[in-house]
Design a protein around this motif. Structure first.
Motif, PDB file in Angstrom:
ATOM      1  N   LYS A 134      18.539 -19.323 -10.572  1.00  8.28           N
ATOM      2  CA  LYS A 134      19.910 -19.700 -10.237  1.00  8.28           C
ATOM      3  C   LYS A 134      20.425 -20.868 -11.072  1.00  8.28           C
ATOM      4  O   LYS A 134      21.621 -21.127 -11.120  1.00  8.28           O
ATOM      5  CB  LYS A 134      20.016 -20.042  -8.745  1.00  8.28           C
ATOM      6  N   GLN A 135      19.511 -21.575 -11.715  1.00  2.00           N
ATOM      7  CA  GLN A 135      19.894 -22.762 -12.494  1.00  2.00           C
ATOM      8  C   GLN A 135      19.801 -22.533 -13.999  1.00  2.00           C
ATOM      9  O   GLN A 135      20.274 -23.346 -14.781  1.00  2.00           O
ATOM     10  CB  GLN A 135      18.978 -23.931 -12.103  1.00  2.00           C
ATOM     11  N   LEU A 136      19.204 -21.408 -14.402  1.00  2.00           N
ATOM     12  CA  LEU A 136      18.851 -21.185 -15.801  1.00  2.00           C
ATOM     13  C   LEU A 136      20.065 -21.239 -16.726  1.00  2.00           C
ATOM     14  O   LEU A 136      20.011 -21.841 -17.802  1.00  2.00           O
ATOM     15  CB  LEU A 136      18.150 -19.828 -15.921  1.00  2.00           C
ATOM     16  N   LYS A 137      21.163 -20.639 -16.317  1.00  2.00           N
ATOM     17  CA  LYS A 137      22.326 -20.580 -17.208  1.00  2.00           C
ATOM     18  C   LYS A 137      22.995 -21.941 -17.398  1.00  2.00           C
ATOM     19  O   LYS A 137      23.834 -22.101 -18.295  1.00  2.00           O
ATOM     20  CB  LYS A 137      23.342 -19.573 -16.679  1.00  2.00           C
ATOM     21  N   ASN A 138      22.627 -22.925 -16.589  1.00  3.60           N
ATOM     22  CA  ASN A 138      23.228 -24.256 -16.700  1.00  3.60           C
ATOM     23  C   ASN A 138      22.413 -25.214 -17.563  1.00  3.60           C
ATOM     24  O   ASN A 138      22.804 -26.366 -17.748  1.00  3.60           O
ATOM     25  CB  ASN A 138      23.404 -24.867 -15.306  1.00  3.60           C
ATOM     26  N   ILE A 139      21.278 -24.726 -18.097  1.00  5.85           N
ATOM     27  CA  ILE A 139      20.438 -25.579 -18.941  1.00  5.85           C
ATOM     28  C   ILE A 139      21.186 -25.933 -20.223  1.00  5.85           C
ATOM     29  O   ILE A 139      21.868 -25.090 -20.815  1.00  5.85           O
ATOM     30  CB  ILE A 139      19.115 -24.857 -19.292  1.00  5.85           C
ATOM     31  N   ASP A 140      21.052 -27.168 -20.648  1.00  6.17           N
ATOM     32  CA  ASP A 140      21.665 -27.628 -21.892  1.00  6.17           C
ATOM     33  C   ASP A 140      21.280 -26.701 -23.042  1.00  6.17           C
ATOM     34  O   ASP A 140      20.105 -26.390 -23.229  1.00  6.17           O
ATOM     35  CB  ASP A 140      21.193 -29.063 -22.183  1.00  6.17           C
ATOM     36  N   ARG A 141      22.281 -26.231 -23.802  1.00  2.00           N
ATOM     37  CA  ARG A 141      22.042 -25.256 -24.870  1.00  2.00           C
ATOM     38  C   ARG A 141      21.082 -25.788 -25.928  1.00  2.00           C
ATOM     39  O   ARG A 141      20.283 -25.046 -26.496  1.00  2.00           O
ATOM     40  CB  ARG A 141      23.360 -24.869 -25.538  1.00  2.00           C
ATOM     41  N   PHE A 142      21.175 -27.087 -26.238  1.00  5.54           N
ATOM     42  CA  PHE A 142      20.299 -27.676 -27.248  1.00  5.54           C
ATOM     43  C   PHE A 142      18.852 -27.628 -26.776  1.00  5.54           C
ATOM     44  O   PHE A 142      17.945 -27.237 -27.531  1.00  5.54           O
ATOM     45  CB  PHE A 142      20.719 -29.120 -27.536  1.00  5.54           C
ATOM     46  N   ASN A 146      15.951 -25.183 -28.599  1.00  4.79           N
ATOM     47  CA  ASN A 146      14.717 -25.805 -29.110  1.00  4.79           C
ATOM     48  C   ASN A 146      13.484 -25.209 -28.440  1.00  4.79           C
ATOM     49  O   ASN A 146      12.455 -24.971 -29.090  1.00  4.79           O
ATOM     50  CB  ASN A 146      14.738 -27.317 -28.884  1.00  4.79           C
ATOM     51  N   TRP A 147      13.584 -24.958 -27.146  1.00  4.58           N
ATOM     52  CA  TRP A 147      12.466 -24.380 -26.412  1.00  4.58           C
ATOM     53  C   TRP A 147      12.223 -22.940 -26.860  1.00  4.58           C
ATOM     54  O   TRP A 147      11.080 -22.506 -26.971  1.00  4.58           O
ATOM     55  CB  TRP A 147      12.748 -24.454 -24.917  1.00  4.58           C
ATOM     56  N   GLN A 148      13.283 -22.218 -27.163  1.00  6.36           N
ATOM     57  CA  GLN A 148      13.117 -20.856 -27.659  1.00  6.36           C
ATOM     58  C   GLN A 148      12.339 -20.836 -28.972  1.00  6.36           C
ATOM     59  O   GLN A 148      11.482 -19.973 -29.170  1.00  6.36           O
ATOM     60  CB  GLN A 148      14.480 -20.181 -27.858  1.00  6.36           C
ATOM     61  N   THR A 396      11.302 -14.527 -27.312  1.00  2.00           N
ATOM     62  CA  THR A 396      11.140 -15.825 -26.643  1.00  2.00           C
ATOM     63  C   THR A 396      11.239 -15.672 -25.127  1.00  2.00           C
ATOM     64  O   THR A 396      10.517 -16.345 -24.383  1.00  2.00           O
ATOM     65  CB  THR A 396      12.180 -16.836 -27.133  1.00  2.00           C
ATOM     66  N   LEU A 397      12.099 -14.787 -24.649  1.00  2.57           N
ATOM     67  CA  LEU A 397      12.226 -14.576 -23.208  1.00  2.57           C
ATOM     68  C   LEU A 397      10.988 -13.889 -22.634  1.00  2.57           C
ATOM     69  O   LEU A 397      10.566 -14.189 -21.513  1.00  2.57           O
ATOM     70  CB  LEU A 397      13.478 -13.770 -22.901  1.00  2.57           C
ATOM     71  N   LEU A 398      10.398 -12.976 -23.404  1.00  4.43           N
ATOM     72  CA  LEU A 398       9.139 -12.362 -22.971  1.00  4.43           C
ATOM     73  C   LEU A 398       8.040 -13.413 -22.859  1.00  4.43           C
ATOM     74  O   LEU A 398       7.252 -13.411 -21.903  1.00  4.43           O
ATOM     75  CB  LEU A 398       8.724 -11.273 -23.955  1.00  4.43           C
ATOM     76  N   GLU A 399       7.973 -14.305 -23.842  1.00  2.94           N
ATOM     77  CA  GLU A 399       6.965 -15.371 -23.813  1.00  2.94           C
ATOM     78  C   GLU A 399       7.202 -16.293 -22.621  1.00  2.94           C
ATOM     79  O   GLU A 399       6.255 -16.692 -21.928  1.00  2.94           O
ATOM     80  CB  GLU A 399       7.016 -16.162 -25.118  1.00  2.94           C
ATOM     81  N   LEU A 400       8.447 -16.635 -22.383  1.00  2.00           N
ATOM     82  CA  LEU A 400       8.792 -17.501 -21.256  1.00  2.00           C
ATOM     83  C   LEU A 400       8.350 -16.878 -19.937  1.00  2.00           C
ATOM     84  O   LEU A 400       7.684 -17.525 -19.122  1.00  2.00           O
ATOM     85  CB  LEU A 400      10.309 -17.745 -21.249  1.00  2.00           C
ATOM     86  N   LYS A 401       8.698 -15.621 -19.736  1.00  2.00           N
ATOM     87  CA  LYS A 401       8.374 -14.956 -18.468  1.00  2.00           C
ATOM     88  C   LYS A 401       6.874 -14.768 -18.297  1.00  2.00           C
ATOM     89  O   LYS A 401       6.300 -15.103 -17.248  1.00  2.00           O
ATOM     90  CB  LYS A 401       9.070 -13.581 -18.420  1.00  2.00           C
ATOM     91  N   ASN A 402       6.212 -14.263 -19.338  1.00  3.79           N
ATOM     92  CA  ASN A 402       4.810 -13.868 -19.197  1.00  3.79           C
ATOM     93  C   ASN A 402       3.836 -15.032 -19.255  1.00  3.79           C
ATOM     94  O   ASN A 402       2.767 -14.977 -18.635  1.00  3.79           O
ATOM     95  CB  ASN A 402       4.446 -12.843 -20.272  1.00  3.79           C
ATOM     96  N   LYS A 403       4.168 -16.072 -19.997  1.00  4.70           N
ATOM     97  CA  LYS A 403       3.222 -17.177 -20.181  1.00  4.70           C
ATOM     98  C   LYS A 403       3.574 -18.449 -19.407  1.00  4.70           C
ATOM     99  O   LYS A 403       2.737 -19.338 -19.285  1.00  4.70           O
ATOM    100  CB  LYS A 403       3.091 -17.510 -21.673  1.00  4.70           C
ATOM    101  N   CYS A 413       6.953 -26.355 -19.054  1.00  3.17           N
ATOM    102  CA  CYS A 413       8.102 -25.662 -19.641  1.00  3.17           C
ATOM    103  C   CYS A 413       9.247 -26.643 -19.813  1.00  3.17           C
ATOM    104  O   CYS A 413       9.578 -27.403 -18.895  1.00  3.17           O
ATOM    105  CB  CYS A 413       8.511 -24.505 -18.725  1.00  3.17           C
ATOM    106  N   ALA A 414       9.883 -26.631 -20.977  1.00  2.00           N
ATOM    107  CA  ALA A 414      10.993 -27.551 -21.245  1.00  2.00           C
ATOM    108  C   ALA A 414      12.142 -27.326 -20.268  1.00  2.00           C
ATOM    109  O   ALA A 414      12.852 -28.273 -19.900  1.00  2.00           O
ATOM    110  CB  ALA A 414      11.480 -27.375 -22.690  1.00  2.00           C
TER     111      ALA A 414
END
Length: 423
Positions: A134-142, A146-148, A396-403, A413-414
């Motif tokens: 619910k908060q993911l879309k509000n993360i600072d784009r920068f 960088n995390w991607q 990057t989204l696959l890595e985020l979800k799976n790892k 996680c950043a």
């Protein structure tokens, strides 16, 4: 409460550090929290801490309860002899060194604000798919971009370990490594391991020598796959079977058995018969394919290079002995995209690292030319306002979800750290 939250608090000094005292009543001054290396042994290495009037340099161990020291058998491990401070959430027992001197203990919960604890609980409270949806879309784009990039290269680093293993097994033959990688990815998820076993069962030197006759390549691949074991009336089948056993004898290749190939639930264009024929066609068309792939600079160049089709027999067959309406069996754009993602870019990344070259930006640009993968994970992120348009983003989204998300590793996680800071 989890131990990784205590690691986060200690690492970033998210506590009142001005009036710290050990449970024994001595003042604590933290000069350096130590290095969080996530290795075997104590949690933080080379910390500098003043306890009372004495300055110490050593390691810090962190537990939810002090009794976890004995639960984890640290008293038997020499790596913990140099612990200068035991940081805990609850102190339920005293811990002693071999010389019977008690290890100084800091009870962290006495110095952490309720707001930080509530922020943590809010972050890791149960959600339907991932904690921060619910908060993911509000993360600072920068922060997110960088995390991607970090996630992208973490994923490549993991893939490069497999390539390094293949290099060892093939005596540093890059062409053989490429053949194995391509074979595995031609098999997709369903038959990938079987295709890899097929590629390992045939010495690549034989593939090189026989690449001038596509029938010989098909005979080797179909034979190693166990598809020529039965008897059939099909003339092409009989020819391949004869060639296969002739080549086994010619090169003194020991017959091996691989995992059975799967046809069930596959679309006909993904049948292993079609993919093996396409792989044979690729090696029939090109010698020294590795150098061509390493030099690729654009996605369009990849499409041109990999524009191959299954042999003529397979234009009107999907299986031996079963004729079907004629259809071109050329590698599709979407299939080549998967080869770019899983073979070409990881291979270029590994090779450049070994050669001491940096092509990181080139690889990101490369992957941003490739269309995003389509799967349920991308659909979920899209529903949270995180849209994936390119393969760089989908990887990057696959890595985020799976790892990270799957392991509830929010504090590594950043995105999790940013939310914890901002809540």
């Amino acid at each position: 409460m989890k131990e990784d939250f205590l690691h986060y608090i200690w690492k970033f000094k998210k506590f009142d550090s001005l009036n710290l005292k050990t449970v024994q009543g001595e003042l604590i001054t933290i000069l350096k929290t130590g290095d969080y290396l996530e290795l075997a042994g104590p949690d933080f290495f080379n910390a500098h801490i003043e306890i009372g009037s004495q300055k110490w340099a050593g390691n810090v161990e962190i537990h939810l309860k002090s009794s976890d020291w004995y639960l984890h058998n640290h008293e038997k491990d020499p790596a913990y002899k140099n612990v200068i401070l035991h940081v805990v959430w609850e102190n339920d027992t005293a811990i002693f060194r071999e010389n019977n001197i008690e290890i100084p203990v800091l009870v962290l919960k006495d110095y952490v604000s309720k707001e930080i604890i509530e922020n943590y609980k809010s972050l890791v409270s149960a959600k339907t798919w991932i904690f921060c949806e619910k908060q993911l879309k509000n993360i600072d784009r920068f922060v997110f971009k960088n995390w991607q990039e970090r996630l992208f290269f973490e994923r490549l680093e993991r893939k490069s370990k497999f390539i390094a293993q293949l290099l060892e097994e093939t005596n540093q033959d890059w062409e053989a490594v490429l053949f194995c990688l391509l074979a595995k990815n031609f098999g997709l998820n369903t038959n990938g391991n079987s295709f890899l076993q097929i590629s390992m069962a045939i010495p690549f030197s034989v593939i090189r020598k026989e690449s001038f006759e596509i029938e010989n390549l098909e005979a080797l691949l179909f034979g190693a796959a166990g598809l020529l074991e039965v008897e059939k009336e099909d003339v092409y089948f009989k020819d391949l079977k004869f060639r296969y056993f002739y080549l086994l004898h010619k090169y003194q290749i020991e017959k091996t058995y691989t995992e059975p190939l799967q046809f069930f639930k596959l679309r006909p264009d993904n049948f292993p018969t079609i993919r093996l024929s396409q792989l044979a066609a690729l090696y029939h068309k090109y010698q020294n394919l590795f150098s061509k792939i390493i030099d690729l600079k654009s996605v369009d160049a990849v499409y041109r290079l990999l524009s191959v089709s299954a042999s003529s027999y397979w234009q009107n067959h999907y299986q031996f002995d079963k004729e079907s309406p004629k259809k071109s069996k050329t590698l599709s754009k979407s299939f080549i995209d998967l080869l770019i993602i899983n073979t070409i870019v990881p291979l270029q990344f590994t090779y450049s690292n070994i050669m001491g070259e940096s092509i990181s930006e080139d690889l990101i640009d490369f992957m941003n030319e490739v269309t995003s993968e389509k799967n349920v994970i991308m659909d979920k992120f899209n529903s949270f306002g995180i849209k994936s348009k390119t393969a760089f983003e989908s990887q990057t989204l696959l890595e985020l979800k799976n790892k990270y998300c799957e392991h509830k590793a929010c504090l590594k996680c950043a995105i999790g750290l940013e939310l914890l800071k901002n809540n």
